[in-house]
Motif scaffolding. Structure first.
Motif, PDB file in Angstrom:
ATOM      1  N   THR A 187      37.730  42.330  48.724  1.00 15.94           N
ATOM      2  CA  THR A 187      38.858  41.667  48.054  1.00 15.94           C
ATOM      3  C   THR A 187      39.232  40.354  48.725  1.00 15.94           C
ATOM      4  OG1 THR A 187      40.362  43.037  49.387  1.00 15.94           O
ATOM      5  CG2 THR A 187      39.844  43.801  47.162  1.00 15.94           C
ATOM      6  N   PRO A 226      39.177  36.487  49.418  1.00 16.87           N
ATOM      7  CA  PRO A 226      38.834  35.406  48.476  1.00 16.87           C
ATOM      8  C   PRO A 226      37.466  34.771  48.712  1.00 16.87           C
ATOM      9  CG  PRO A 226      41.099  35.191  49.225  1.00 16.87           C
ATOM     10  CD  PRO A 226      40.484  36.270  50.062  1.00 16.87           C
ATOM     11  N   SER A 262      31.169  39.866  41.617  1.00 21.99           N
ATOM     12  CA  SER A 262      32.617  40.032  41.765  1.00 21.99           C
ATOM     13  C   SER A 262      33.081  39.147  42.913  1.00 21.99           C
ATOM     14  CB  SER A 262      32.978  41.495  42.046  1.00 21.99           C
ATOM     15  OG  SER A 262      32.604  41.861  43.363  1.00 21.99           O
ATOM     16  N   GLY A 292      36.542  38.285  45.451  1.00 19.98           N
ATOM     17  CA  GLY A 292      37.840  38.768  45.898  1.00 19.98           C
ATOM     18  C   GLY A 292      38.971  37.892  45.394  1.00 19.98           C
ATOM     19  N   SER A 293      40.102  38.527  45.123  1.00 17.58           N
ATOM     20  CA  SER A 293      41.269  37.797  44.604  1.00 17.58           C
ATOM     21  C   SER A 293      42.358  37.620  45.656  1.00 17.58           C
ATOM     22  CB  SER A 293      41.858  38.565  43.415  1.00 17.58           C
ATOM     23  OG  SER A 293      42.400  39.803  43.844  1.00 17.58           O
ATOM     24  N   ARG A 353      42.594  44.161  43.135  1.00 15.48           N
ATOM     25  CA  ARG A 353      41.994  43.392  42.047  1.00 15.48           C
ATOM     26  C   ARG A 353      40.789  42.593  42.523  1.00 15.48           C
ATOM     27  NH1 ARG A 353      45.731  39.171  39.036  1.00 15.48           N
ATOM     28  NH2 ARG A 353      44.943  37.732  40.631  1.00 15.48           N
ATOM     29  N   LEU A 354      39.736  42.662  41.719  1.00 18.85           N
ATOM     30  CA  LEU A 354      38.572  41.792  41.863  1.00 18.85           C
ATOM     31  C   LEU A 354      38.443  40.949  40.603  1.00 18.85           C
ATOM     32  CD1 LEU A 354      35.924  44.320  43.261  1.00 18.85           C
ATOM     33  CD2 LEU A 354      37.071  42.513  44.553  1.00 18.85           C
ATOM     34  N   ARG A 355      37.866  39.770  40.746  1.00 17.78           N
ATOM     35  CA  ARG A 355      37.623  38.908  39.589  1.00 17.78           C
ATOM     36  C   ARG A 355      36.127  38.856  39.299  1.00 17.78           C
ATOM     37  NH1 ARG A 355      38.319  33.847  40.184  1.00 17.78           N
ATOM     38  NH2 ARG A 355      38.318  33.783  42.479  1.00 17.78           N
ATOM     39  N   PRO A 362      34.300  36.133  37.526  1.00 17.55           N
ATOM     40  CA  PRO A 362      34.544  34.825  36.901  1.00 17.55           C
ATOM     41  C   PRO A 362      33.356  34.231  36.148  1.00 17.55           C
ATOM     42  CG  PRO A 362      34.155  34.553  39.240  1.00 17.55           C
ATOM     43  CD  PRO A 362      34.089  36.023  38.976  1.00 17.55           C
ATOM     44  N   ARG A 372      38.091  35.924  31.012  1.00 18.60           N
ATOM     45  CA  ARG A 372      38.791  36.430  32.201  1.00 18.60           C
ATOM     46  C   ARG A 372      38.575  37.933  32.270  1.00 18.60           C
ATOM     47  NH1 ARG A 372      45.323  36.796  33.530  1.00 18.60           N
ATOM     48  NH2 ARG A 372      45.048  38.233  35.294  1.00 18.60           N
ATOM     49  N   ASP A 375      38.877  41.216  34.980  1.00 20.60           N
ATOM     50  CA  ASP A 375      39.355  41.751  36.260  1.00 20.60           C
ATOM     51  C   ASP A 375      38.882  43.188  36.421  1.00 20.60           C
ATOM     52  OD1 ASP A 375      40.672  39.379  36.712  1.00 20.60           O
ATOM     53  OD2 ASP A 375      42.593  40.101  35.941  1.00 20.60           O
TER      54      ASP A 375
END
Length: 276
Positions: free
Chosen positions: A157, A159, A176, A178-179, A184-186, A188, A233, A235
Motif C-alpha cells: 500500500t 505509494p 496495482s 499503493g495509495s 486501498r490499492l489503485r 491505474p 478508475r 480500486d
C-alpha cells in the motif's frame, strides 16, 4: 401507655364500679398481648433475616467471582487471538514450497507517504532485500533495508510500491499501485473498456521476479468508467491484515547455506584427501 391508664384510674376512679384488682389484671393482659405478638413476630422473621444475610453474602461472593472471571478473560483474550493468527499462518505455511522465516512485527508505520513495518529478523536469519512477505491472508510487501537483526518491509500500500497482478477470473495482467491508505490499492492502467468487475480476486502474476505467482493480493471494490479519460478508475482492497498483523512470513529466496559437516580423513589420507 400503662402509666397513663393508671393515672386516669387513680384520678377518676374505676369505671363502672369494677374492682381495682380486676382492672389491673385486664390492663396487664391488654399490655402483655402486644408484647407477645411482637415477640412472636420477631421469632417468625428471624429465619427470614438470617436467610437474607446469607443471600447478601452469596451475592457478594458471586459478584467477586464474576469480576475475577472477567479479568481472567481480558488476560486470555489476546492469547486466543494470537492462537487463531498462528493457526492461519500454519495453514499458509503448508501451501508454501520454498524456504521461509516466521518473523515478529515490531513496529507498524502507516504514514500516507511511507508505509512499512519493522520485523525482528535480518541478515543473520537469511533475509535479503527483495524477499516477499506474506501473512495468513495474502501478500504484504517486500523486504527493503536489512540489518543484522532487523528489517524494514515496504508494504504493497506504499505509494511507491507497484505489484504485477493478474485478475484470477480472466487472466488479465496489470499492476496495482499503493495509495498510501492501508485499505486501498489503485489499478491505474486499466482502459475504459475493461471487463474487470467488483468482487474479482487479484493474485500476484510472478512478473518481475519479486513475487512468486499465485499469492492473493486484493479484491476489486470499485470500477468507474471515465469516457473523457484514457483509463478507468479501479480500486481494490488488500487481503492482508496489514494493520493487525503481529507475525509475518518472509519467503527467503537465498537461504543461508548450512555449514558442511567436517569429515575425518580416512586412514592413509591427508586432510585434503590425498594419499600420504
Amino acid at each position: 401507655m400503662a402509666a397513663s391508664l393508671a393515672l386516669l384510674i387513680l384520678r377518676h376512679g374505676a369505671p363502672l364500679g369494677l374492682p381495682l384488682a380486676q382492672i389491673t389484671m385486664e390492663m396487664g393482659a391488654f399490655i402483655e398481648q402486644p408484647v407477645s405478638d411482637a415477640a412472636d413476630f420477631l421469632e417468625s422473621i428471624g429465619p427470614a433475616l438470617a436467610s437474607r444475610r446469607r443471600l447478601i453474602r452469596t451475592n457478594r461472593a458471586l459478584r467477586d467471582e464474576i469480576f475475577r472471571l472477567r479479568a481472567q478473560l481480558l488476560t486470555e483474550r489476546p492469547l486466543v487471538f494470537q492462537n487463531r493468527r498462528l493457526k492461519a499462518l500454519l495453514g499458509r505455511i503448508r501451501a508454501i514450497h520454498q524456504s521461509f522465516r516466521l518473523v515478529r512485527v515490531l513496529r507498524i508505520d502507516l504514514d500516507p507517504y511511507r508505509q512499512e513495518v519493522v520485523i525482528g529478523a535480518g541478515q543473520k536469519a537469511g533475509l535479503a532485500r527483495g524477499d516477499a512477505v506474506i501473512d495468513a491472508h495474502g501478500l504484504v510487501g517486500q523486504v527493503g533495508t536489512v540489518s543484522a537483526h532487523l528489517s524494514r518491509v515496504l508494504l504493497i500500500t506504499d505509494p511507491s510500491e507497484m505489484v504485477p497482478v493478474e485478475v484470477a477470473a480472466t487472466g488479465l495482467l496489470t499492476f496495482s499501485v499503493g495509495s498510501g491508505i492501508p485499505t486501498r490499492l489503485r489499478l491505474p492502467y486499466l482502459p475504459n473498456d475493461t471487463r474487470v468487475r467488483v468482487g474479482q480476486l487479484l493474485i500476484s502474476s510472478g512478473l518481475g521476479g519479486h513475487y512468486a505467482y499465485g499469492f492473493p493480493v486484493a479484491v476489486v471494490t470499485h470500477v468507474i468508467l471515465r469516457p473523457n479519460r484514457s483509463f478507468a478508475r479501479v480500486d481494490a482492497r488488500p487481503l492482508a491484515a496489514i494493520s493487525e498483523d503481529r507475525e509475518l512470513l518472509v519467503l527467503v529466496r537465498h537461504p543461508s547455506p548450512r555449514p558442511k559437516p567436517l569429515r575425518k580423513p580416512a586412514v592413509g589420507q591427508t586432510q585434503n584427501g590425498h594419499a600420504r
